[in-house]
Design an enzyme around this catalytic site. Structure first.
Site, PDB file in Angstrom:
ATOM      1  N   ASP A 426     -20.268  35.562  72.325  1.00 34.02           N
ATOM      2  CA  ASP A 426     -21.521  35.774  73.075  1.00 34.02           C
ATOM      3  C   ASP A 426     -21.784  37.292  73.507  1.00 34.02           C
ATOM      4  OD1 ASP A 426     -23.618  35.070  74.346  1.00 34.02           O
ATOM      5  OD2 ASP A 426     -23.030  33.683  75.657  1.00 34.02           O
ATOM      6  N   ASP A 491     -30.952  29.802  73.871  1.00 32.72           N
ATOM      7  CA  ASP A 491     -30.529  29.041  75.031  1.00 32.72           C
ATOM      8  C   ASP A 491     -31.427  27.922  75.354  1.00 32.72           C
ATOM      9  OD1 ASP A 491     -28.107  30.407  75.362  1.00 32.72           O
ATOM     10  OD2 ASP A 491     -28.888  31.761  76.804  1.00 32.72           O
TER      11      ASP A 491
END
Length: 687
Positions: A426, A491
């Site tokens: 990430d 997301d």
């Protein structure tokens, strides 16, 4: 077709193939006249346009020596080679003391990179930018780019090509949610299956600039390159800078065919994943930071029961990371969260026949962490200024050898000590005032350091796959996909938003690397509720995953989810090896699918994403199938559908019909009556 008579090569023709072209005749035919109030020679749109030669647009090379000298070079030919489809062109400017190397290949796509070298003996050259320019025919009068934001990435924007310049600049320090480095130019009204289209992508995971300019004399060009902060790259004597790769495509049959060329290029690369893409369970929306072993084991049991093939433990397993305020940078298993270590969970997961993956964010650090307390100087911050936090974290300066070695060592130990086959990698914040050692801007060096870190880990652990995640889809580009088998698209798992997100992303990447998850009934990011059938129909067209709390589902709901996964596995070879197609339809609908390369099979989705102006959906035209083959058409049922989706359905949805490819192209199919926020799946099999 490339003209090498200038110092820097000039692309004369980039488009449909020309059989046995006469280069000299074409050059004469396209020679432009000198116009009033202009220089006596017409400067070409070379791959690196030169202000010093009279080019009126943005120069391809920007930079100067101390005092501002040598800022407008004029290169002369210095030789070229053509080897196995790769053209390398050398040019020099002996006055400015600079060399320029252009490398061009043409296979599935046109690929261009340029490199500038400081040939001066005693002075640095301060580089401000090096971009690649490609001419576009004047009939390409419309532009398509992608925009967006967090949880709403890859939104399509179409505008008429204006007079002057259309400019997009990204200073986020990552590829960005807002401005993916991709542009298409096309003839008026170009669509998914009609019109001429020219497209270009900058394969780079940091800052970038994109320009589409229409010159006063009518010529058009697009230009892409890394955006450099002041002082970020200074070339000492003998030093070089190589631009990111520009990947360019052309289609005479619309946008879908152009996208397929990007996909084929990725699939042809040796690092592209060849093994079957495992269905993933990700723990984030199930447990967040609550890492109770019994709960995780129960989730793993249910995941295996429904056909999951990879279990991914998300954020919260390390250091003091019980929420998002602390622990980043301390990549050591937390004794508080996992008193017995990760071993019991990993062994349980792998014992169920699943592989095990884990979340990391190696380029970041919390101020509340052991690493920051020991080495606050290892961050991309500027002395004298209060650091700007984002998500309670700072950027770790991986260009510092000691910071790089520290992170590499911790990740190497993690992977060496556990049976981990997947990293969800990430990057959850932008670069703001990102300065490294010495105070110079650090984004360029950080981007290269991330590449080196991934490469070093892959060398030590070649069996480990990596997903590029960056608050969702903020680090999706072809250079990152040299090092990763998957990208996290967004997301947002809300299928209504995902319909547009995934269609936009499919313009650049194929389904097998596009992370698509079935989330819970109520979306984590939007709060909207959708039935399983709509969530499933949306997520099927990618690298499928599940991201919800399986412990909250009834046995019947688990059975439905297992049936959905079985449908994905049935069509997985087609979805992950076929040609992505998108279909032009009314704005209330999203229509797309995948065709087998030999056109023997297809899977198509039609979703209604808004209240439609008509009571009945428009006919769904399916261009691009084999016109002479006959296709058996059937509706693919998906479990978990709420009652009352359709008031009535055409006969073909109840009884299979067989139609020729040309009939499906010209006449199409009549979809059933659909409520908003539902979708139908259609399977076509050549008979």
């Amino acid at each position: 077709m490339v003209d090498l008579s200038h110092g820097v090569p000039v692309v004369v023709h980039w488009g449909a193939p020309l059989p046995a072209p006469d280069g000299e005749a074409i050059a004469v035919a396209l020679e432009r006249p000198v116009v009033h109030a202009a220089p006596d020679t017409v400067a070409p749109i070379s791959v690196v346009p030169e202000h010093g030669s009279g080019f009126p647009g943005r120069p391809g090379l920007l930079g100067a020596r101390p005092g501002g000298r040598d800022w407008a070079p004029r290169f002369r030919p210095a030789g070229h080679t053509l080897d196995d489809g790769c053209l390398t062109v050398e040019a020099r400017d002996d006055v400015a003391g600079l060399g320029l190397t252009t490398t061009m290949t043409l296979d599935h796509v046109l690929s261009v990179q340029v490199e500038v070298t400081n040939l001066g003996q005693d002075e640095p050259y301060r580089l401000q930018g090096l971009s690649v320019a490609l001419p576009v025919p004047q009939q390409a009068s419309e532009l398509l780019t992608l925009s967006g934001r967090w949880s709403r990435e890859f939104q399509v924007q179409r505008v008429p090509w204006p007079r002057g310049a259309h400019t997009v600049e990204n200073r986020r320090g990552r590829t960005s949610h807002e401005h993916p480095p991709l542009v298409f130019a096309g003839t008026p009204g170009f669509g998914e299956s009609a019109g001429a289209v020219w497209g270009a992508h900058l394969a780079w995971s940091g800052n970038h600039t994109l320009l589409a300019e229409r010159l006063p004399d009518g010529r058009r060009y697009i230009q892409l390159g890394e955006l450099l902060h002041p002082g970020e790259v200074t070339l000492g004597p003998g030093a070089s800078y190589r631009s990111p790769e520009v990947v360019a495509v052309h289609s005479g049959a619309g946008l879908s065919a152009a996208s397929q060329q990007f996909h084929r290029r990725l699939r042809a690369r040796p690092e592209h994943p060849r093994s079957e893409r495992p269905v993933i369970f990700n723990s984030w929306e199930a447990v967040y930071f609550d890492h109770d072993l019994d709960r995780l084991i129960a989730l793993a049991d249910r995941a295996a029961r429904i056909g999951i093939e990879r279990f991914v433990l998300d954020d919260g397993w390390f250091g003091s990371r019980r929420d998002d305020t602390s622990g980043l940078g301390d990549w050591i298993v937390s004794a508080e969260a996992h008193p017995r270590g990760l071993g019991p969970l990993v062994e349980h997961v792998t014992g169920l026949g699943m592989s095990f993956g884990i979340w990391v964010e190696p380029g970041m650090v919390n101020p509340d962490s052991d690493l920051y307390r020991a080495h606050p100087e290892w961050t991309l911050t500027t002395d004298g200024y209060e650091p700007v936090l984002a998500r309670n974290q700072l950027v770790l300066d991986l260009a510092r050898p000691e910071a790089f070695d520290h992170v590499l060592g911790q990740l190497d130990t993690l992977l060496g000590g556990h049976e981990i086959s997947f990293l969800k990698w990430d990057m959850n914040r932008d670069h703001i005032g990102a300065s490294g050692a010495g105070g110079a801007a650090g984004t360029h060096a950080q981007t290269l350091a991330v590449y080196r870190l991934m490469d070093a880990l892959r060398e030590r652990h070649p069996g480990v796959e990596i997903e590029s995640c960056s608050s969702g889809g903020a680090r999706v580009d072809h250079e990152m996909l040299r090092r990763t088998e998957r990208v996290w698209t967004s997301d947002c798992n809300d299928p209504l938003d995902r319909q547009a997100i995934q269609c936009g992303a499919s313009m650049l990447i194929p389904p097998e690397v596009m992370g698509t998850h079935i989330g819970p009934e109520r979306s984590h990011t939007t709060g909207r509720r959708h039935d399983l059938a709509f969530r499933a129909a949306t997520a099927l067209f990618g690298h499928l995953g599940v991201e919800c709390n399986l412990l909250e589902l009834s046995d019947a709901e688990l059975d439905d989810l297992a049936a959905v996964i079985a449908v994905h596995k049935r069509f997985r070879p087609l979805l992950h090896g076929g040609d992505v197609v998108r279909f032009d339809t009314e704005p209330a609908y999203v229509a797309h699918g995948v065709y087998a390369p030999d056109r023997s099979e297809a899977l198509v989705s039609l979703a209604i994403v808004a209240s439609a102006p008509s009571l009945t959906p428009p006919q769904l035209l399916l261009p691009g199938l084999d016109p002479d083959l006959r296709y058996r058409v059937e509706l693919v049922p998906l479990p978990g559908e709420r009652e009352g989706r359709a008031r009535s359905s055409p006969g073909w949805t109840k009884d299979r019909v067989t139609l020729r490819g040309d009939e499906l192209d010209r006449l199409g199919l009549q979809p059933p009556v659909m409520h908003p926020e539902t979708a139908v799946l259609i399977h076509l099999q050549a008979s």
